[in-house]
Design a protein around this motif. Structure first.
Motif, PDB file in Angstrom:
ATOM      1  N   SER A 186      35.807  39.279  39.088  1.00 32.38           N
ATOM      2  CA  SER A 186      36.517  40.225  39.940  1.00 32.38           C
ATOM      3  C   SER A 186      38.017  39.999  39.841  1.00 32.38           C
ATOM      4  O   SER A 186      38.470  38.958  39.343  1.00 32.38           O
ATOM      5  N   LYS A 211      44.959  43.180  42.192  1.00 36.01           N
ATOM      6  CA  LYS A 211      46.234  43.628  41.640  1.00 36.01           C
ATOM      7  C   LYS A 211      47.414  42.999  42.370  1.00 36.01           C
ATOM      8  O   LYS A 211      47.454  43.069  43.596  1.00 36.01           O
ATOM      9  N   GLY A 235      42.524  43.216  54.272  1.00 36.48           N
ATOM     10  CA  GLY A 235      41.509  43.977  53.533  1.00 36.48           C
ATOM     11  C   GLY A 235      41.095  43.250  52.260  1.00 36.48           C
ATOM     12  O   GLY A 235      39.906  43.137  51.951  1.00 36.48           O
ATOM     13  N   ASN A 236      42.061  42.749  51.516  1.00 39.28           N
ATOM     14  CA  ASN A 236      41.747  41.990  50.297  1.00 39.28           C
ATOM     15  C   ASN A 236      40.950  40.733  50.638  1.00 39.28           C
ATOM     16  O   ASN A 236      40.035  40.355  49.917  1.00 39.28           O
ATOM     17  N   TYR A 270      43.189  53.693  34.027  1.00 40.44           N
ATOM     18  CA  TYR A 270      42.964  52.464  34.790  1.00 40.44           C
ATOM     19  C   TYR A 270      41.502  51.965  34.773  1.00 40.44           C
ATOM     20  O   TYR A 270      41.232  50.791  34.504  1.00 40.44           O
ATOM     21  N   MET A 284      39.611  48.361  33.632  1.00 39.04           N
ATOM     22  CA  MET A 284      38.775  47.602  34.572  1.00 39.04           C
ATOM     23  C   MET A 284      37.389  47.331  33.974  1.00 39.04           C
ATOM     24  O   MET A 284      36.836  46.236  34.122  1.00 39.04           O
ATOM     25  N   ASP A 342      37.792  44.474  31.667  1.00 43.15           N
ATOM     26  CA  ASP A 342      37.856  43.200  32.399  1.00 43.15           C
ATOM     27  C   ASP A 342      36.453  42.632  32.611  1.00 43.15           C
ATOM     28  O   ASP A 342      36.191  41.451  32.406  1.00 43.15           O
ATOM     29  N   VAL A 402      33.356  43.383  45.206  1.00 47.08           N
ATOM     30  CA  VAL A 402      34.522  44.243  45.483  1.00 47.08           C
ATOM     31  C   VAL A 402      34.381  44.866  46.867  1.00 47.08           C
ATOM     32  O   VAL A 402      33.296  44.860  47.450  1.00 47.08           O
ATOM     33  N   GLY A 403      35.468  45.425  47.376  1.00 48.24           N
ATOM     34  CA  GLY A 403      35.417  46.258  48.572  1.00 48.24           C
ATOM     35  C   GLY A 403      34.864  47.628  48.209  1.00 48.24           C
ATOM     36  O   GLY A 403      34.770  47.999  47.023  1.00 48.24           O
ATOM     37  N   ASP A 436      36.027  50.537  48.209  1.00 51.61           N
ATOM     38  CA  ASP A 436      36.859  51.476  47.443  1.00 51.61           C
ATOM     39  C   ASP A 436      36.729  51.315  45.926  1.00 51.61           C
ATOM     40  O   ASP A 436      37.133  52.203  45.183  1.00 51.61           O
ATOM     41  N   GLN A 437      36.186  50.185  45.472  1.00 58.42           N
ATOM     42  CA  GLN A 437      36.083  49.964  44.021  1.00 58.42           C
ATOM     43  C   GLN A 437      34.697  50.286  43.472  1.00 58.42           C
ATOM     44  O   GLN A 437      34.435  50.123  42.273  1.00 58.42           O
ATOM     45  N   MET A 467      33.836  45.869  54.632  1.00 63.92           N
ATOM     46  CA  MET A 467      33.969  46.148  53.195  1.00 63.92           C
ATOM     47  C   MET A 467      34.961  47.298  52.976  1.00 63.92           C
ATOM     48  O   MET A 467      35.317  47.615  51.845  1.00 63.92           O
ATOM     49  N   VAL A 473      38.218  47.858  55.218  1.00 64.79           N
ATOM     50  CA  VAL A 473      39.078  47.604  56.374  1.00 64.79           C
ATOM     51  C   VAL A 473      40.070  48.754  56.467  1.00 64.79           C
ATOM     52  O   VAL A 473      40.685  49.129  55.472  1.00 64.79           O
ATOM     53  N   LYS A 530      42.418  53.729  54.573  1.00 62.36           N
ATOM     54  CA  LYS A 530      42.208  52.343  54.161  1.00 62.36           C
ATOM     55  C   LYS A 530      43.462  51.507  54.414  1.00 62.36           C
ATOM     56  O   LYS A 530      44.575  51.991  54.229  1.00 62.36           O
ATOM     57  N   MET A 531      43.275  50.253  54.824  1.00 67.60           N
ATOM     58  CA  MET A 531      44.413  49.320  54.885  1.00 67.60           C
ATOM     59  C   MET A 531      44.802  48.975  53.457  1.00 67.60           C
ATOM     60  O   MET A 531      43.949  48.536  52.684  1.00 67.60           O
ATOM     61  N   LYS A 564      47.995  47.518  50.476  1.00 71.36           N
ATOM     62  CA  LYS A 564      49.216  46.738  50.250  1.00 71.36           C
ATOM     63  C   LYS A 564      50.442  47.621  50.278  1.00 71.36           C
ATOM     64  O   LYS A 564      51.529  47.175  50.568  1.00 71.36           O
TER      65      LYS A 564
HETATM   66  P1  TYM Z   1      42.888  45.900  44.635  1.00 71.15           P
HETATM   67  O1  TYM Z   1      43.918  44.989  44.114  1.00 71.15           O
HETATM   68  O2  TYM Z   1      43.303  47.213  45.203  1.00 71.15           O
HETATM   69  O3  TYM Z   1      42.044  45.179  45.740  1.00 71.15           O
HETATM   70  C1  TYM Z   1      41.464  43.903  45.470  1.00 71.15           C
HETATM   71  C2  TYM Z   1      40.120  43.778  46.157  1.00 71.15           C
HETATM   72  O4  TYM Z   1      40.279  43.950  47.569  1.00 71.15           O
HETATM   73  C3  TYM Z   1      39.427  44.990  48.013  1.00 71.15           C
HETATM   74  N1  TYM Z   1      40.115  45.732  49.080  1.00 71.15           N
HETATM   75  C4  TYM Z   1      39.578  46.005  50.259  1.00 71.15           C
HETATM   76  N2  TYM Z   1      38.388  45.698  50.786  1.00 71.15           N
HETATM   77  C5  TYM Z   1      38.144  46.123  52.040  1.00 71.15           C
HETATM   78  N3  TYM Z   1      39.040  46.830  52.775  1.00 71.15           N
HETATM   79  C6  TYM Z   1      40.250  47.160  52.284  1.00 71.15           C
HETATM   80  N4  TYM Z   1      41.121  47.845  53.014  1.00 71.15           N
HETATM   81  C7  TYM Z   1      40.562  46.739  50.965  1.00 71.15           C
HETATM   82  N5  TYM Z   1      41.656  46.892  50.164  1.00 71.15           N
HETATM   83  C8  TYM Z   1      41.357  46.267  49.016  1.00 71.15           C
HETATM   84  C9  TYM Z   1      39.193  45.868  46.816  1.00 71.15           C
HETATM   85  O5  TYM Z   1      38.013  46.628  46.942  1.00 71.15           O
HETATM   86  C10 TYM Z   1      39.122  44.854  45.702  1.00 71.15           C
HETATM   87  O6  TYM Z   1      37.830  44.283  45.631  1.00 71.15           O
HETATM   88  N6  TYM Z   1      40.876  47.860  40.533  1.00 71.15           N
HETATM   89  C11 TYM Z   1      40.869  46.703  41.396  1.00 71.15           C
HETATM   90  C12 TYM Z   1      41.185  45.414  40.694  1.00 71.15           C
HETATM   91  C13 TYM Z   1      40.378  45.151  39.482  1.00 71.15           C
HETATM   92  C14 TYM Z   1      39.033  44.703  39.436  1.00 71.15           C
HETATM   93  C15 TYM Z   1      38.729  44.543  38.061  1.00 71.15           C
HETATM   94  C16 TYM Z   1      38.079  44.433  40.414  1.00 71.15           C
HETATM   95  C17 TYM Z   1      40.807  45.241  38.196  1.00 71.15           C
HETATM   96  N7  TYM Z   1      39.826  44.864  37.343  1.00 71.15           N
HETATM   97  C18 TYM Z   1      37.467  44.118  37.639  1.00 71.15           C
HETATM   98  C19 TYM Z   1      36.819  44.022  39.984  1.00 71.15           C
HETATM   99  C20 TYM Z   1      36.520  43.858  38.617  1.00 71.15           C
HETATM  100  C21 TYM Z   1      41.914  46.917  42.486  1.00 71.15           C
HETATM  101  O7  TYM Z   1      42.843  47.654  42.335  1.00 71.15           O
HETATM  102  O8  TYM Z   1      41.741  46.142  43.553  1.00 71.15           O
END
Ligand code: TYM
Length: 333
Positions: free
Chosen positions: A6, A9, A17-18, A127, A131, A134, A145-146, A148-149, A184, A186, A195-196, A198
């Motif tokens: 996982s 970013k 949330g992260n 994008y 991913m 990766d 993952v959360g 949103d992914q 999952m 936030v 969504k919360m 960054k």
């Molecule tokens: P990113 O950087 O936006 O978020 C990182 C991880 O945090 C989770 N997340 C949340 N979970 C619950 N509530 C929230 N408000 C919240 N905000 C973020 C995301 O779901 C994520 O798990 N594309 C991905 C990064 C990525 C990735 C991958 C993940 C790149 N390659 C390969 C898994 C596998 C991203 O932008 O996450």
């Protein structure tokens, strides 16, 4: 052994949330019978322009967040994406496997681009293909993952299946998203329908992992809610997104279910519940932010850990990339 991959970013600091949606589970999976690989995805961050100095600092901060939360660089592989060039190389192959129509269905692109899709970078559009690279570069089977992914992990399965089909191989595995438990998704503290994140406009809408105790208390105090007290049962949270969000955050921080939270605070008003939530958040987050601050004072040590992780990651990634190039028909000396 099943393998976990996982990433996060470094497009700003870490949020609650992260932590609840991702890092907390990363730590649980480490040593839970999985081989665990965690990545600071700096190549993904630059799909939207980042100030170079801030990108460097955010990359180290995300790495420090992993380490301070309990990721052990001996037990897991921890690195930043751009140090393992195989990610970008495999992503190119996947750009030629994935279809435009698939990308057009991605809700995250639509949300980020808004009405201005034409002005977005090509990287932001492609994008999900990076991913998929990766994940598949390590033949990962589990992707925590959360919420949103989820769509991106499903697209990864589509890419793997099409590659296997087009080249008549059974090479890339089907990766499973791991999305379990409360929090999952936030939500923004000022608007329970968003969504919360960054990058949200106001700092009051999110809890940053580096916020101090007073800031955390103030943000929960000012969090938007309706006027009704907490319901007796979780069904009573239906149609109350802000209330549900705060209850789920509490549940995830305390490692209990939302129903148990409601049983602990029967019919409580916000004047009771919000300070209790803030205390719990401070109790859980302050040891992590303290350790992050300590680590950020010695960036060279973080850089060493990432470089060592990248070396171990390359040792897994290069054979998979080589095999992929052979399958596709690339001549190599
Ligand atoms: P990113 O950087 O936006 O978020 C990182 C991880 O945090 C989770 N997340 C949340 N979970 C619950 N509530 C929230 N408000 C919240 N905000 C973020 C995301 O779901 C994520 O798990 N594309 C991905 C990064 C990525 C990735 C991958 C993940 C790149 N390659 C390969 C898994 C596998 C991203 O932008 O996450």
């Amino acid at each position: 052994t099943p393998r976990v991959f996982s990433g996060i970013k470094p497009s700003g600091g870490l949020t609650l949330g992260n932590y609840l949606g991702a890092i907390k589970r990363f730590v649980q999976m480490q040593g839970g019978g999985f081989e665990t690989i965690y990545c600071v995805v700096d190549l993904h961050a630059i799909t939207v322009w980042q100030d170079p100095k801030e990108l460097r600092s955010a990359t180290r901060e995300v790495a420090a967040g992993f380490l301070a939360s309990g990721i052990d660089p001996e037990k897991s592989i921890l690195f930043n994406q751009s140090q393992v060039s195989q990610h970008a190389e495999l992503a190119w192959i996947f750009n030629c496997v994935a279809r435009l129509g698939w990308m057009n269905r991605m809700t995250q692109f639509k949300e980020k681009a808004g009405k201005n899709a034409e002005a977005q970078s090509l990287g932001l559009y492609a994008y999900p293909s990076l991913m998929a690279a990766d994940i598949l570069l390590y033949h990962a089977t589990h992707v925590p993952v959360g919420e949103d992914q989820k769509q991106h992990v499903e697209l990864t399965r589509d890419i793997a299946a099409k590659f296997n089909h087009d080249y008549k191989v059974d090479f890339f595995p089907m990766a499973e998203p791991v999305i379990e438990g409360p929090a999952m998704r936030v939500m923004n503290l000022r608007d329970g329908t968003k969504k919360m994140s960054k990058s949200g406009e106001s700092d009051m809408e999110r809890i940053n992992m580096t916020d101090d105790a007073d800031t955390i208390a103030r943000k929960f105090q000012k969090a938007r809610t309706d006027a009704a007290p907490l319901p007796e049962s979780v069904e009573g949270l239906d149609g109350r997104p802000e209330a549900r969000n705060l209850v789920e955050i509490y549940a995830a921080l305390a490692d209990i279910t939302p129903a148990e939270v409601l049983a602990r605070y029967p019919g409580a008003g916000w004047g009771t519940f919000k300070p209790a939530l803030a205390d719990l958040a401070v109790e859980r987050l302050s040891p992590i932010s303290g350790e992050m601050a300590r680590m950020m004072a010695d960036p060279a040590e973080i850089d060493r850990i990432l470089a060592r992780g990248a070396e171990r990651a390359r040792a897994i990634a290069q054979p998979v990339l080589s095999r992929t190039l052979d399958i596709v028909g690339m001549v190599r000396g």
